[in-house]
Design a protein around this motif. Structure first.
Motif, PDB file in Angstrom:
ATOM      1  N   GLU A  79       0.790  -1.343  -0.078  1.00  0.00           N
ATOM      2  CA  GLU A  79       0.194  -0.021  -0.055  1.00  0.00           C
ATOM      3  C   GLU A  79       0.760   1.285  -0.092  1.00  0.00           C
ATOM      4  O   GLU A  79       2.039   1.338   0.510  1.00  0.00           O
ATOM      5  CB  GLU A  79      -0.910   0.063   1.223  1.00  0.00           C
ATOM      6  CG  GLU A  79      -1.815   1.203   1.107  1.00  0.00           C
ATOM      7  CD  GLU A  79      -3.088   0.998   1.980  1.00  0.00           C
ATOM      8  OE1 GLU A  79      -2.943   0.241   3.066  1.00  0.00           O
ATOM      9  OE2 GLU A  79      -4.184   1.486   1.637  1.00  0.00           O
ATOM     10  N   ASP A  81       1.134   4.099   1.435  1.00  0.00           N
ATOM     11  CA  ASP A  81       1.471   5.033   2.344  1.00  0.00           C
ATOM     12  C   ASP A  81       2.819   4.509   3.242  1.00  0.00           C
ATOM     13  O   ASP A  81       3.591   5.097   3.737  1.00  0.00           O
ATOM     14  CB  ASP A  81       0.448   5.040   3.507  1.00  0.00           C
ATOM     15  CG  ASP A  81      -0.097   3.672   4.045  1.00  0.00           C
ATOM     16  OD1 ASP A  81      -0.106   2.597   3.030  1.00  0.00           O
ATOM     17  OD2 ASP A  81      -0.279   3.539   5.321  1.00  0.00           O
ATOM     18  N   HIS A  82       3.224   3.012   2.437  1.00  0.00           N
ATOM     19  CA  HIS A  82       4.603   2.731   2.984  1.00  0.00           C
ATOM     20  C   HIS A  82       5.346   2.316   1.720  1.00  0.00           C
ATOM     21  O   HIS A  82       6.593   2.314   1.936  1.00  0.00           O
ATOM     22  CB  HIS A  82       4.499   1.262   3.842  1.00  0.00           C
ATOM     23  CG  HIS A  82       3.366   1.518   5.016  1.00  0.00           C
ATOM     24  ND1 HIS A  82       3.491   2.332   5.902  1.00  0.00           N
ATOM     25  CD2 HIS A  82       2.067   0.946   4.861  1.00  0.00           C
ATOM     26  CE1 HIS A  82       2.537   2.266   6.675  1.00  0.00           C
ATOM     27  NE2 HIS A  82       1.817   1.470   6.126  1.00  0.00           N
ATOM     28  N   HIS A 144      -2.477  -5.319   6.145  1.00  0.00           N
ATOM     29  CA  HIS A 144      -3.801  -5.541   6.182  1.00  0.00           C
ATOM     30  C   HIS A 144      -4.224  -6.120   4.590  1.00  0.00           C
ATOM     31  O   HIS A 144      -5.296  -6.001   4.260  1.00  0.00           O
ATOM     32  CB  HIS A 144      -4.670  -4.531   6.438  1.00  0.00           C
ATOM     33  CG  HIS A 144      -4.985  -3.563   5.536  1.00  0.00           C
ATOM     34  ND1 HIS A 144      -4.234  -2.194   5.137  1.00  0.00           N
ATOM     35  CD2 HIS A 144      -6.159  -3.285   4.847  1.00  0.00           C
ATOM     36  CE1 HIS A 144      -4.909  -1.588   4.355  1.00  0.00           C
ATOM     37  NE2 HIS A 144      -6.088  -2.011   4.110  1.00  0.00           N
ATOM     38  N   ASP A 163       1.644  -2.391   9.239  1.00  0.00           N
ATOM     39  CA  ASP A 163       0.490  -2.164   9.673  1.00  0.00           C
ATOM     40  C   ASP A 163       0.089  -2.691  10.922  1.00  0.00           C
ATOM     41  O   ASP A 163      -0.848  -2.477  11.713  1.00  0.00           O
ATOM     42  CB  ASP A 163      -0.820  -2.296   8.604  1.00  0.00           C
ATOM     43  CG  ASP A 163      -0.776  -1.318   7.522  1.00  0.00           C
ATOM     44  OD1 ASP A 163      -0.073  -0.225   7.726  1.00  0.00           O
ATOM     45  OD2 ASP A 163      -1.625  -1.483   6.606  1.00  0.00           O
ATOM     46  N   TYR A 189      -8.074   1.131  14.906  1.00  0.00           N
ATOM     47  CA  TYR A 189      -7.197   0.762  13.675  1.00  0.00           C
ATOM     48  C   TYR A 189      -7.564  -0.511  13.143  1.00  0.00           C
ATOM     49  O   TYR A 189      -8.000  -0.888  12.058  1.00  0.00           O
ATOM     50  CB  TYR A 189      -5.784   0.818  13.560  1.00  0.00           C
ATOM     51  CG  TYR A 189      -4.750   0.708  12.406  1.00  0.00           C
ATOM     52  CD1 TYR A 189      -5.051   1.639  11.386  1.00  0.00           C
ATOM     53  CD2 TYR A 189      -3.828  -0.055  12.406  1.00  0.00           C
ATOM     54  CE1 TYR A 189      -4.450   1.535  10.182  1.00  0.00           C
ATOM     55  CE2 TYR A 189      -3.163  -0.130  11.227  1.00  0.00           C
ATOM     56  CZ  TYR A 189      -3.253   0.505  10.199  1.00  0.00           C
ATOM     57  OH  TYR A 189      -2.650   0.606   8.960  1.00  0.00           O
ATOM     58  N   HIS A 220       2.913   2.556  11.572  1.00  0.00           N
ATOM     59  CA  HIS A 220       2.077   3.664  11.931  1.00  0.00           C
ATOM     60  C   HIS A 220       2.003   3.767  13.537  1.00  0.00           C
ATOM     61  O   HIS A 220       1.976   2.695  14.397  1.00  0.00           O
ATOM     62  CB  HIS A 220       0.746   3.541  11.617  1.00  0.00           C
ATOM     63  CG  HIS A 220       0.445   3.635  10.050  1.00  0.00           C
ATOM     64  ND1 HIS A 220       0.387   4.724   9.352  1.00  0.00           N
ATOM     65  CD2 HIS A 220      -0.080   2.440   9.379  1.00  0.00           C
ATOM     66  CE1 HIS A 220       0.308   4.362   8.108  1.00  0.00           C
ATOM     67  NE2 HIS A 220      -0.270   2.819   8.057  1.00  0.00           N
TER      68      HIS A 220
HETATM   69 FE1  FEO Z   1      -2.381  -0.752   4.707  1.00  0.00          FE
HETATM   70 FE2  FEO Z   1      -0.770   1.814   6.375  1.00  0.00          FE
HETATM   71  O1  FEO Z   1      -1.307   0.435   4.957  1.00  0.00           O
END
Ligand code: FEO
Length: 395
Positions: A79, A81-82, A144, A163, A189, A220
């Protein structure tokens, strides 16, 4: 924020996103978030674990000033964001290889258009030596996405979990300092993105159980330097048996449905059942997702709008259907003006839920004594069912 030392030759890098208030244009972030990357300098090789959200590229690039070479970019999750800044990292460190598993490799090629030759694929349990430090990759699907994996740094007993065990929190503190606050953020989360995969997550937890872990470093939120409590919390959330809790997402236009919700809440409370209400006109859906982790019964409260459920109630039903919570019972209560098919429409929207549907309570206009009697009966039924099923005390 400059890169920060965690342990000798191991650094936190990344971005603290104090301002972000929405993820995926859906998930509320009341406490912001962070995108954590980690730099590990071995005696022979250097690895960067994950990257940051593309919006935060400049911060990561500045933190890498003075780092002459990176041999491996470990991608634990595709994903963006990473992973979204991996192309820019490869441009800066063209000799680096992207180390990931086969599923993630395919996703990264789709999402970032990376060339196949930049990858080194690793299998479940495979190790990569950096000289005096060893990274072991453990596949942990559905935390996830299906390709997710974690990385265990053997010599330092640090689990880099992406995550998994993450929490959307922006903080200048590198390590967890307020356990209660992090517990809530991590639970939120879990509810928002991991709840549907809890059975697989329970297996992932068992897979990690044999590892001595001194620290969990997620991608995160803050680093857990006393990680046993967050692992125990995940075990609890992943359990299939719900709690003695009724969650009531509701909306009311003229007050009648609200009166019914309040009456049902009163009756359930008298029976020893905990109730959590979510007024969908104003609620934070992350809070609703958290409650759905524990709920034994869901009761949707909705008035009828243009012959169907209120659109906010339909939204909540859609969300619950997607999250597939462990609740075993479902009902609908509400008031209508002249007629309609609110119950049938909602029932058709929750096909993923393995629930017994309890007799709905509907009334025309303002609730009367028959309505209140029916609500009392519904409360009795719910309390009895929770007892029969042995639902756990809440919280
Ligand atoms: Fe499932 Fe922080 O990306």
């Amino acid at each position: 924020m400059q890169r920060r030392l965690i342990k000798k030759n191991i650094y936190w890098l990344g971005a603290i996103d104090w301002d972000r208030r929405l993820f995926d244009s859906l998930v509320p972030l009341p406490d912001g978030t962070s995108y954590n990357a980690y730099l590990i300098e071995g005696s022979e090789k250097t690895a960067l674990l994950d990257a940051v959200d593309p919006a935060m590229l400049d911060l990561l690039m500045k933190q890498l000033d003075g780092i002459a070479g990176i041999d491996y970019i470990i991608s634990q999750h595709a994903e963006q964001d990473h992973s979204g800044t991996i192309p820019q990292l490869l441009a800066r460190y063209p000799q680096a290889k992207v180390v990931t598993n086969a599923k993630a490799k395919a996703l990264l090629m789709d999402h970032l258009h990376l060339a196949e030759e930049v990858f080194i694929s690793v299998t479940d349990g495979e190790a990569l030596s950096l000289g005096d430090k060893t990274l072991r990759f453990i596949h942990t699907p559905w935390v996830h996405w299906p390709e997710t994996m974690v990385t265990y740094l053997e010599e330092d007993q640090i689990l880099f979990s992406c995550d998994f065990f993450g929490a959307h929190i922006a903080s200048s503190d590198l390590f967890v300092t307020d356990q209660g606050r992090v517990y809530e953020a991590a639970k939120r989360y879990f509810g928002e993105i991991m709840l549907p995969f809890r059975a697989i997550i329970a297996k992932n937890l068992e897979k990690l159980a044999y590892l001595p872990i001194q620290m969990i470093a997620p991608s995160h939120g803050q680093i857990y330097n006393q990680p046993s409590w967050i692992v125990a919390a995940y075990r609890d959330w992943a359990l299939q048996v719900p709690h003695n809790l009724v969650v009531i997402p509701f909306v009311s236009m003229h007050g009648s449905t609200r009166m019914m919700v309040d009456q049902l809440t009163q009756n359930l409370t008298e029976q020893g059942v905990t109730v959590e209400l979510f007024n969908l006109a104003v609620t934070d859906i992350g809070k609703l997702a958290m409650s759905l982790i524990d709920a034994g019964t869901i009761v949707v409260g909705t008035p009828t709008v243009l012959a169907g459920p209120h659109p906010l109630a339909a939204h909540a039903a859609f969300l619950a259907n997607a999250l597939r919570p462990k609740a075993q019972f479902l009902s609908v209560i509400g008031s209508y003006g002249w007629g309609g098919k609110a119950v049938e429409t909602l029932a058709g929207m929750v096909g993923n839920l393995k629930v017994e549907v309890l007799e709905p309570v509907l009334c025309k206009g303002m609730p009367n004594k028959d309505t209140f009697a029916a609500l009392g009966q519904l409360a009795n039924t719910i309390a009895q069912k929770h007892k029969e099923q042995g639902f756990r005390a809440y919280p």
